[in-house]
Motif scaffolding. Structure first.
Motif, mmCIF file in Angstrom:
data_model
loop_
_atom_site.group_PDB
_atom_site.id
_atom_site.type_symbol
_atom_site.label_atom_id
_atom_site.label_comp_id
_atom_site.label_asym_id
_atom_site.label_seq_id
_atom_site.Cartn_x
_atom_site.Cartn_y
_atom_site.Cartn_z
ATOM 1 N N LYS A 19 0.845 -1.186 0.000
ATOM 2 C CA LYS A 19 0.000 0.000 0.000
ATOM 3 C C LYS A 19 0.882 1.237 0.000
ATOM 4 O O LYS A 19 1.879 1.271 0.727
ATOM 5 C CB LYS A 19 -0.769 0.054 1.324
ATOM 6 N N ILE A 20 0.500 2.253 -0.741
ATOM 7 C CA ILE A 20 1.195 3.540 -0.621
ATOM 8 C C ILE A 20 0.219 4.512 0.024
ATOM 9 O O ILE A 20 -0.835 4.810 -0.549
ATOM 10 C CB ILE A 20 1.655 4.067 -1.992
ATOM 11 N N LEU A 21 0.548 4.953 1.211
ATOM 12 C CA LEU A 21 -0.328 5.879 1.932
ATOM 13 C C LEU A 21 0.105 7.322 1.666
ATOM 14 O O LEU A 21 1.206 7.553 1.164
ATOM 15 C CB LEU A 21 -0.292 5.575 3.434
ATOM 16 N N VAL A 22 -0.737 8.242 2.031
ATOM 17 C CA VAL A 22 -0.460 9.648 1.704
ATOM 18 C C VAL A 22 0.841 10.135 2.335
ATOM 19 O O VAL A 22 1.545 10.977 1.785
ATOM 20 C CB VAL A 22 -1.660 10.552 2.066
ATOM 21 N N THR A 23 1.180 9.589 3.491
ATOM 22 C CA THR A 23 2.467 9.914 4.076
ATOM 23 C C THR A 23 2.916 8.790 5.002
ATOM 24 O O THR A 23 2.176 7.821 5.220
ATOM 25 C CB THR A 23 2.431 11.275 4.813
ATOM 26 N N ARG A 24 4.132 8.900 5.506
ATOM 27 C CA ARG A 24 4.633 7.909 6.457
ATOM 28 C C ARG A 24 5.551 8.630 7.431
ATOM 29 O O ARG A 24 6.453 9.357 7.017
ATOM 30 C CB ARG A 24 5.408 6.822 5.704
ATOM 31 N N SER A 25 5.298 8.407 8.716
ATOM 32 C CA SER A 25 6.071 9.112 9.742
ATOM 33 C C SER A 25 7.562 8.857 9.589
ATOM 34 O O SER A 25 7.976 7.710 9.403
ATOM 35 C CB SER A 25 5.684 8.611 11.134
ATOM 36 N N SER A 26 8.349 9.896 9.737
ATOM 37 C CA SER A 26 9.805 9.705 9.787
ATOM 38 C C SER A 26 10.172 9.347 11.208
ATOM 39 O O SER A 26 9.629 9.921 12.161
ATOM 40 C CB SER A 26 10.570 10.965 9.453
ATOM 41 N N GLU A 320 -7.808 1.961 -6.429
ATOM 42 C CA GLU A 320 -7.843 0.631 -7.088
ATOM 43 C C GLU A 320 -6.432 0.066 -7.199
ATOM 44 O O GLU A 320 -6.244 -1.138 -7.248
ATOM 45 C CB GLU A 320 -8.389 0.762 -8.520
ATOM 46 N N HIS A 321 -5.460 0.957 -7.276
ATOM 47 C CA HIS A 321 -4.051 0.530 -7.403
ATOM 48 C C HIS A 321 -3.329 0.528 -6.066
ATOM 49 O O HIS A 321 -2.098 0.555 -6.029
ATOM 50 C CB HIS A 321 -3.336 1.435 -8.404
ATOM 51 N N ASN A 322 -4.108 0.537 -4.987
ATOM 52 C CA ASN A 322 -3.519 0.470 -3.648
ATOM 53 C C ASN A 322 -2.737 1.735 -3.272
ATOM 54 O O ASN A 322 -1.827 1.698 -2.445
ATOM 55 C CB ASN A 322 -2.595 -0.749 -3.544
ATOM 56 N N ILE A 323 -3.109 2.846 -3.905
ATOM 57 C CA ILE A 323 -2.433 4.131 -3.649
ATOM 58 C C ILE A 323 -3.459 5.053 -2.985
ATOM 59 O O ILE A 323 -4.525 5.311 -3.559
ATOM 60 C CB ILE A 323 -1.918 4.756 -4.968
ATOM 61 N N TYR A 324 -3.117 5.525 -1.788
ATOM 62 C CA TYR A 324 -4.089 6.272 -0.992
ATOM 63 C C TYR A 324 -3.717 7.751 -0.917
ATOM 64 O O TYR A 324 -2.937 8.161 -0.072
ATOM 65 C CB TYR A 324 -4.233 5.644 0.400
ATOM 66 N N SER A 325 -4.284 8.516 -1.838
ATOM 67 C CA SER A 325 -4.126 9.970 -1.774
ATOM 68 C C SER A 325 -5.173 10.498 -0.786
ATOM 69 O O SER A 325 -5.991 9.725 -0.291
ATOM 70 C CB SER A 325 -4.346 10.573 -3.162
ATOM 71 N N LEU A 359 -6.364 17.224 -4.654
ATOM 72 C CA LEU A 359 -5.948 15.937 -4.099
ATOM 73 C C LEU A 359 -4.502 16.083 -3.665
ATOM 74 O O LEU A 359 -3.686 16.640 -4.403
ATOM 75 C CB LEU A 359 -6.035 14.897 -5.217
ATOM 76 N N THR A 360 -4.171 15.607 -2.454
ATOM 77 C CA THR A 360 -2.759 15.613 -2.078
ATOM 78 C C THR A 360 -2.212 14.208 -2.320
ATOM 79 O O THR A 360 -2.789 13.210 -1.869
ATOM 80 C CB THR A 360 -2.551 16.054 -0.608
ATOM 81 N N LEU A 361 -1.125 14.160 -3.045
ATOM 82 C CA LEU A 361 -0.537 12.871 -3.447
ATOM 83 C C LEU A 361 0.447 12.394 -2.388
ATOM 84 O O LEU A 361 0.972 13.201 -1.603
ATOM 85 C CB LEU A 361 0.163 13.028 -4.796
ATOM 86 N N PRO A 362 0.709 11.097 -2.337
ATOM 87 C CA PRO A 362 1.651 10.568 -1.341
ATOM 88 C C PRO A 362 2.981 11.303 -1.371
ATOM 89 O O PRO A 362 3.520 11.586 -2.445
ATOM 90 C CB PRO A 362 1.811 9.103 -1.761
#
Ligand code: T4K
Length: 385
Positions: A19-26, A320-325, A359-362
């Motif tokens: 999954k690609i989420l909108v962000t990921r904590s550093s 649908e492509h497992n990308i979560y904007s 829309l904000t992209l990952p």
């Protein structure tokens, strides 16, 4: 199972990918965090303005180039208590194109938000519309440096001086941003930063207020600790909004890496821009002059007629492509159910237009170029040309 059989081979490969989420904590290397918190087992001092808290305050003052700072358990409480400490009454001019926190902080202080429209280029407050909204009840302006784009701080200062208004920036997205070589929190009476897990710089949860007036800082300090002046005197109706030692330790560790984090984000944004620039119907945020940005978010506005698909269609296709904007910031805060009937969303038509199309992209430091290209490929597959 059957449907998989009809998916082309490269699509199938993508579907089983992570999954690609909108962000990921550093996060810092865990050994560094463990080392930073180790002494807490010796001191047993876990919160209430401890050693880590005070160390982080000093380090942030330097990093942000500010004279005064107060740390909080989160950005929302920082803003809410900052407004309370200002002792404001009446109307506050702000924008609805923001996270709900900004509006809630105003309303929860018994103040009336008066919504000003945004400008369509960088989505910050449209300064040409502020003066028309000023009445004899106006006490402050709460502009938002949305996505890390900087408001027209000079014009806001001119207006504030002319009408004797306080200026409190919601700088939740603007950590580390500079304008004309100055830390962004040196503008206005105060600025609130969020250090939430989803931000460029995090203390797990957390936030801060940077402020001009030292006396004001004393009230702010008391309000985050129940209004306690000393063991026998409680002279404010405060809350509990202190940053604890584990949060502060995370902040100390993450601060060492934040410049690197911003550099990595810059490269990812550049890659997005290479893929999406000059595509009919796609609007990217204009690069602001005199601003050293932090690349907090990557917003894209889709104009259906020219692009060939709506924002919601793009959002769903990515999913649908497992990308979560994410649709930051939709809905506008002045149209949320909790404020039903109180505000007229038609008064902020530009904000409404953008909120329906953005829309904000990952975006995060570890996002790979291959993922960026894939995200853009999925988006461009909807382009009508
Ligand atoms: N003013 C403005 C303009 C703001 O944007 C915000 C906060 C505030 C004020 C208030 O500041 P804080 O009180 O939050 O410090 C998120 C954040 O919770 C919020 O901090 C942020 N703005 C807002 C724009 O976004 P959600 O509901 O979208 O978060 P969530 O849980 O869906 O997370 C989004 C993605 O982030 C996840 O898909 C994955 C990633 N994530 C999330 C968490 C919680 C991580 O990688 N690690 C995590 O721990 O609100």
């Amino acid at each position: 199972m059957i449907s998989i059989l009809f998916i082309p081979c490269n699509e199938r490969k993508r579907k089983v990918k992570k999954k690609i989420l909108v962000t990921r904590s550093s996060m810092p290397p865990k050994e560094e965090y463990y080392k930073e918190i180790e002494e807490l087992w010796g001191s047993h001092w876990l919160t209430n303005m401890g050693v880590k808290h005070n160390k982080l305050e000093d380090e942030l003052k330097q990093y942000l180039e500010v004279e005064n700072i107060s740390l909080f358990t989160n950005g929302h409480m920082a803003l809410e208590l900052c407004l309370q400490a200002m002792n404001l009454k009446g109307e506050v001019i702000t924008t609805p194109f923001t996270f709900i926190s900004t509006t809630h902080a105003i309303v929860r202080n018994g103040l009336t938000p008066v919504f000003c429209d945004i400008n369509p280029k960088d989505f910050t407050i449209d300064v040409s519309k502020i003066e028309d909204l000023i009445t004899d009840r106006t006490c402050a302006i709460v502009p938002v440096h949305v996505y890390g784009n900087i408001c027209n701080v000079e014009e806001i200062e001119r207006i504030a001086q002319k009408y004797n208004l306080k200026v409190i920036y919601d700088a939740a997205h603007a950590f580390g941003v500079k304008y004309k070589g100055r830390g962004v929190a040196t503008y206005g009476d105060a600025s609130m930063f969020s250090f939430h897990a989803t931000k460029v710089y995090n203390t797990i949860e957390g936030g801060a207020v940077c402020f001009r007036d030292e006396e004001f800082g004393k009230s702010l300090y008391r309000l985050k600790n129940f209004g306690i002046k000393n063991e026998e005197v409680i002279d404010g109706i405060g809350a509990n909004a202190k940053m604890n030692e584990f949060q502060a330790a995370m902040g100390i560790c993450n601060l060492k890496y934040v410049n690197e984090e911003i550099k990595k984000r810059a490269k990812i944004v550049e890659r997005y821009r290479e893929n999406l620039e000059n595509i009919e119907g796609i609007q990217l945020t204009e690069i602001q002059s005199d601003v050293e940005t932090n690349y907090a978010y990557f917003p894209v506005v889709f104009h259906e007629k020219e692009f060939g698909a709506t924002r919601n269609e793009v959002y769903n296709k990515l999913k649908e492509h497992n990308i979560y904007s994410r649709k930051y910031f939709y809905p506008l805060t002045n149209s949320c159910e909790c404020y039903h009937g109180r505000f007229n969303v038609e008064n902020t038509p530009v904000a409404l237009h953008i909120a329906n199309r953005v829309l904000t992209l990952p975006l995060y430091a570890e996002l790979e170029f291959g993922d960026v290209d894939e995200i853009c490929r999925v988006i461009l597959s909807l382009h009508r040309a």
